[in-house]
Design a protein around this motif. Structure first.
Motif, PDB file in Angstrom:
ATOM      1  N   ILE A 125       1.211  -0.762  -0.144  1.00 57.08           N
ATOM      2  CA  ILE A 125      -0.167  -0.032  -0.046  1.00 57.08           C
ATOM      3  C   ILE A 125       0.994   1.483  -0.235  1.00 57.08           C
ATOM      4  CG2 ILE A 125      -0.083   0.410   2.859  1.00 57.08           C
ATOM      5  CD1 ILE A 125      -3.242   0.605  -0.018  1.00 57.08           C
ATOM      6  N   GLU A 126       2.138   1.292   0.599  1.00 59.00           N
ATOM      7  CA  GLU A 126       2.812   2.329   1.114  1.00 59.00           C
ATOM      8  C   GLU A 126       3.272   3.185  -0.797  1.00 59.00           C
ATOM      9  OE1 GLU A 126       3.861   5.695   2.590  1.00 59.00           O
ATOM     10  OE2 GLU A 126       3.053   3.801   3.822  1.00 59.00           O
ATOM     11  N   LEU A 127       3.381   1.988  -1.789  1.00 53.03           N
ATOM     12  CA  LEU A 127       3.372   2.500  -3.166  1.00 53.03           C
ATOM     13  C   LEU A 127       2.835   3.366  -3.346  1.00 53.03           C
ATOM     14  CD1 LEU A 127       4.409  -1.089  -4.755  1.00 53.03           C
ATOM     15  CD2 LEU A 127       6.267   0.381  -3.400  1.00 53.03           C
ATOM     16  N   LEU A 128       1.358   3.909  -3.414  1.00 56.04           N
ATOM     17  CA  LEU A 128       0.825   4.374  -3.120  1.00 56.04           C
ATOM     18  C   LEU A 128       1.159   5.995  -2.587  1.00 56.04           C
ATOM     19  CD1 LEU A 128      -2.751   2.610  -2.814  1.00 56.04           C
ATOM     20  CD2 LEU A 128      -2.003   3.901  -5.416  1.00 56.04           C
ATOM     21  N   PHE A 129       1.557   6.232  -2.351  1.00 56.87           N
ATOM     22  CA  PHE A 129       1.921   6.969  -1.188  1.00 56.87           C
ATOM     23  C   PHE A 129       3.498   7.367  -1.639  1.00 56.87           C
ATOM     24  CE2 PHE A 129      -1.272   5.254   1.255  1.00 56.87           C
ATOM     25  CZ  PHE A 129      -1.949   5.395   1.248  1.00 56.87           C
ATOM     26  N   GLN A 130       4.189   6.970  -1.533  1.00 55.79           N
ATOM     27  CA  GLN A 130       5.479   7.023  -1.941  1.00 55.79           C
ATOM     28  C   GLN A 130       5.766   8.565  -3.312  1.00 55.79           C
ATOM     29  OE1 GLN A 130       8.122   3.573  -2.092  1.00 55.79           O
ATOM     30  NE2 GLN A 130       8.070   3.762  -3.855  1.00 55.79           N
ATOM     31  N   LYS A 131       7.154   9.134  -2.994  1.00 52.70           N
ATOM     32  CA  LYS A 131       6.973   9.734  -4.311  1.00 52.70           C
ATOM     33  C   LYS A 131       8.012   8.968  -5.193  1.00 52.70           C
ATOM     34  CE  LYS A 131       7.492  13.777  -0.884  1.00 52.70           C
ATOM     35  NZ  LYS A 131       6.848  12.865   0.390  1.00 52.70           N
ATOM     36  N   GLU A 173       1.014   9.495  -9.827  1.00 52.30           N
ATOM     37  CA  GLU A 173       1.899  10.531 -10.120  1.00 52.30           C
ATOM     38  C   GLU A 173       2.700  11.738  -9.223  1.00 52.30           C
ATOM     39  OE1 GLU A 173       1.161  13.957 -12.880  1.00 52.30           O
ATOM     40  OE2 GLU A 173      -1.253  13.368 -12.268  1.00 52.30           O
ATOM     41  N   THR A 174       3.696  12.313  -9.748  1.00 53.46           N
ATOM     42  CA  THR A 174       4.859  12.870  -7.883  1.00 53.46           C
ATOM     43  C   THR A 174       4.154  14.760  -8.458  1.00 53.46           C
ATOM     44  OG1 THR A 174       5.953  11.230  -7.020  1.00 53.46           O
ATOM     45  CG2 THR A 174       6.757  13.174  -6.604  1.00 53.46           C
ATOM     46  N   ALA A 179      -7.028  18.752  -4.267  1.00 51.58           N
ATOM     47  CA  ALA A 179      -7.122  16.489  -3.884  1.00 51.58           C
ATOM     48  C   ALA A 179      -8.994  17.330  -4.746  1.00 51.58           C
ATOM     49  CB  ALA A 179      -8.214  16.630  -2.535  1.00 51.58           C
ATOM     50  N   THR A 180      -9.416  18.178  -5.541  1.00 47.71           N
ATOM     51  CA  THR A 180     -10.299  18.362  -5.801  1.00 47.71           C
ATOM     52  C   THR A 180     -10.249  18.297  -7.032  1.00 47.71           C
ATOM     53  OG1 THR A 180     -11.980  19.989  -4.710  1.00 47.71           O
ATOM     54  CG2 THR A 180     -12.560  19.408  -6.459  1.00 47.71           C
ATOM     55  N   HIS A 181      -8.938  18.735  -7.370  1.00 47.09           N
ATOM     56  CA  HIS A 181      -8.412  19.355  -8.784  1.00 47.09           C
ATOM     57  C   HIS A 181      -7.910  18.335  -9.431  1.00 47.09           C
ATOM     58  CE1 HIS A 181      -6.670  21.319 -12.415  1.00 47.09           C
ATOM     59  NE2 HIS A 181      -5.377  20.985 -12.691  1.00 47.09           N
ATOM     60  N   TYR A 182      -7.482  16.890  -8.724  1.00 46.32           N
ATOM     61  CA  TYR A 182      -6.538  15.736  -9.126  1.00 46.32           C
ATOM     62  C   TYR A 182      -8.010  14.400  -8.636  1.00 46.32           C
ATOM     63  CZ  TYR A 182      -2.100  18.009 -10.339  1.00 46.32           C
ATOM     64  OH  TYR A 182      -1.541  18.827 -10.733  1.00 46.32           O
ATOM     65  N   ASN A 183      -8.756  14.740  -8.116  1.00 48.50           N
ATOM     66  CA  ASN A 183      -9.903  13.923  -8.042  1.00 48.50           C
ATOM     67  C   ASN A 183      -9.033  12.948  -6.984  1.00 48.50           C
ATOM     68  OD1 ASN A 183     -12.219  12.594  -7.967  1.00 48.50           O
ATOM     69  ND2 ASN A 183     -11.877  11.670 -10.119  1.00 48.50           N
ATOM     70  N   THR A 184      -8.275  13.060  -6.542  1.00 49.40           N
ATOM     71  CA  THR A 184      -7.937  12.753  -5.319  1.00 49.40           C
ATOM     72  C   THR A 184      -7.702  12.588  -3.999  1.00 49.40           C
ATOM     73  OG1 THR A 184      -5.626  12.074  -6.394  1.00 49.40           O
ATOM     74  CG2 THR A 184      -5.566  11.769  -4.535  1.00 49.40           C
ATOM     75  N   LEU A 226      -3.457  10.613  -6.973  1.00 48.37           N
ATOM     76  CA  LEU A 226      -3.771   9.627  -8.594  1.00 48.37           C
ATOM     77  C   LEU A 226      -3.422  10.285  -9.987  1.00 48.37           C
ATOM     78  CD1 LEU A 226      -6.695   8.168  -6.178  1.00 48.37           C
ATOM     79  CD2 LEU A 226      -4.636   6.943  -7.191  1.00 48.37           C
ATOM     80  N   ARG A 227      -3.089   9.628 -10.858  1.00 47.31           N
ATOM     81  CA  ARG A 227      -3.578  10.010 -11.939  1.00 47.31           C
ATOM     82  C   ARG A 227      -4.936  10.380 -12.586  1.00 47.31           C
ATOM     83  NH1 ARG A 227       1.063   7.148 -15.925  1.00 47.31           N
ATOM     84  NH2 ARG A 227      -0.625   8.873 -17.962  1.00 47.31           N
ATOM     85  N   ASN A 228      -4.793  11.764 -13.398  1.00 48.66           N
ATOM     86  CA  ASN A 228      -6.549  11.813 -13.961  1.00 48.66           C
ATOM     87  C   ASN A 228      -6.799  11.767 -15.253  1.00 48.66           C
ATOM     88  OD1 ASN A 228      -8.334  12.865 -12.712  1.00 48.66           O
ATOM     89  ND2 ASN A 228      -7.570  14.770 -11.917  1.00 48.66           N
ATOM     90  N   ASP A 229      -5.232  11.203 -15.861  1.00 45.47           N
ATOM     91  CA  ASP A 229      -5.122  10.654 -17.355  1.00 45.47           C
ATOM     92  C   ASP A 229      -5.321   9.552 -17.857  1.00 45.47           C
ATOM     93  OD1 ASP A 229      -2.703  10.801 -16.015  1.00 45.47           O
ATOM     94  OD2 ASP A 229      -1.704  11.459 -18.125  1.00 45.47           O
ATOM     95  N   LYS A 230      -5.493   9.021 -16.460  1.00 50.66           N
ATOM     96  CA  LYS A 230      -5.917   7.540 -16.715  1.00 50.66           C
ATOM     97  C   LYS A 230      -6.970   6.686 -16.266  1.00 50.66           C
ATOM     98  CE  LYS A 230      -2.635   3.157 -16.116  1.00 50.66           C
ATOM     99  NZ  LYS A 230      -2.562   2.898 -17.375  1.00 50.66           N
TER     100      LYS A 230
END
Length: 350
Positions: free
Chosen positions: A105-111, A119-120, A141-146, A175-179
């Motif tokens: 799970i930590e892979l999601l949050f790491q830079k 994406e970072t 958060a709103t802009h990147y839907n994260t 989280l990526r918005n373009d994928k």
């Protein structure tokens, strides 16, 4: 009769008896392998027969479960077994050794995460999409839907969702918005376990992020699932909630402090997708109920691995907050099955 003639007759009788005994013994030896070589056949009653004699009673259910494996076809009709004190904390199958058990799970949050769904970025208070006003974390958060909790955990580098400070130029992951991707939770009802995936339809892959222990609905032989928790695939809803001390609400027509029932987070079922044994309304995922010690609310995760809820999926306080921080703004599904090994999962595993 002379002594010599008597001796001759006795000798003949003695050798005759020895010969007859040897013949009988030889016949027994010839019959025994033939008998043992006969195949075992099952009758329609689940018995085992040898030859044409009386059937030998064999408990095939006990035989099938000799490794503590709960058959997929049981649909928890093994409620009687599950309700026993020995299995109250979850049905541990011998096949558990074959089931995936990971924590990535930590892979999601790491830079600079290696996961393609992340994406970072670098924080700037002034961004063009905010139209001249300063951008706060909630704006990102709103802009990147994260989820904002996702961003906060990435900034803090640990499961801390309350410390929300950031400086210009500081990096964090979103989280990526373009994928295109979605999250899938697979719950094994007998094992009280849950597997958390992200699914990438474009690459036709799924990736296991973490395995959790969960608490489930009380056992009920009248339900098709054998539990108050239903079977099937459901879509999770966006009307999520965060509960804090002294927040009140209605539950079972009573006004209650919501953390005492739902813990700190709530993620509802929104709609039925496939193979659902109950309607989605009223079901959801939430934390374990808080208790009280000396007038203060305290975490109580004892129901994890047990069947004690009204049908909802319970996670420990830490786990529900972690899950909420990832899926609460993205398309997500939960698939509840009787056997993870028989679950029909999408695409290939990465």
């Amino acid at each position: 009769m002379t002594l010599q003639r008597i001796f001759f007759v006795v000798t003949i009788v003695l050798f005759g008896a020895i010969g007859v005994g040897a013949l009988v013994k030889r016949q027994k030896k010839e019959v025994q392998p033939e008998a043992l070589g006969q195949p075992l056949t099952k009758t329609s009653q689940g018995q085992v027969k040898v030859f044409e004699g009386e059937p030998i009673e064999v408990d095939l259910k006990k035989l099938n479960n000799s490794k503590n494996v709960l058959p997929a076809s049981s649909t928890l009709a093994a409620s009687q077994t599950l309700t026993s004190q020995k299995t109250k904390t979850s049905v541990a199958a011998a096949s558990t050794d074959l089931l995936p058990d990971v924590d990535r799970i930590e892979l999601l949050f790491q830079k600079n995460s290696p996961l393609p769904i992340c994406e970072t970025i670098r924080y700037k208070a002034r961004v063009p999409w905010k139209f001249g006003k300063p951008a706060w974390l909630v704006d990102y958060a709103t802009h990147y839907n994260t989820p904002v909790d996702f961003i906060v955990r990435s900034i803090n580098g640990r499961p801390d969702y309350t410390t929300r400070t950031i400086n210009d130029g500081q990096e964090f992951t979103v989280l990526r918005n373009d994928k295109e991707f979605y999250f899938l939770l697979v719950i094994d009802l007998p094992r009280c376990k849950m597997w958390f995936y992200y699914v990438d339809p474009e690459e036709q892959e799924r990736y296991l992020l973490k395995t959790y222990r969960v608490g489930l609905g009380r056992l009920d032989a009248e339900r098709s699932s054998g539990s108050l928790t239903p079977l099937g695939q459901y879509k999770l809803g966006s009307r999520v909630a965060v509960f804090k001390p002294k927040m009140m609400g209605m539950h079972k027509n009573k006004r209650v402090e919501l953390m005492r029932v739902f813990g700190t987070r709530w993620i509802p079922f929104e709609s039925e997708v496939e193979g659902c044994t109950e309607r989605a309304k009223g079901y959801g995922m939430h934390g374990t109920p808080y208790g009280e010690e000396q007038g203060v609310l305290v975490r109580n995760d004892e129901s994890i691995g047990r069947y004690e809820s009204d049908g909802c999926i319970r996670l420990s306080s830490q786990d529900i907050e972690e899950l909420f921080a990832v899926i609460s703004t993205r398309e997500s599904y939960v698939l509840i099955v009787n056997d993870f090994m028989q679950a029909k999962l999408p695409f290939k595993e990465k």
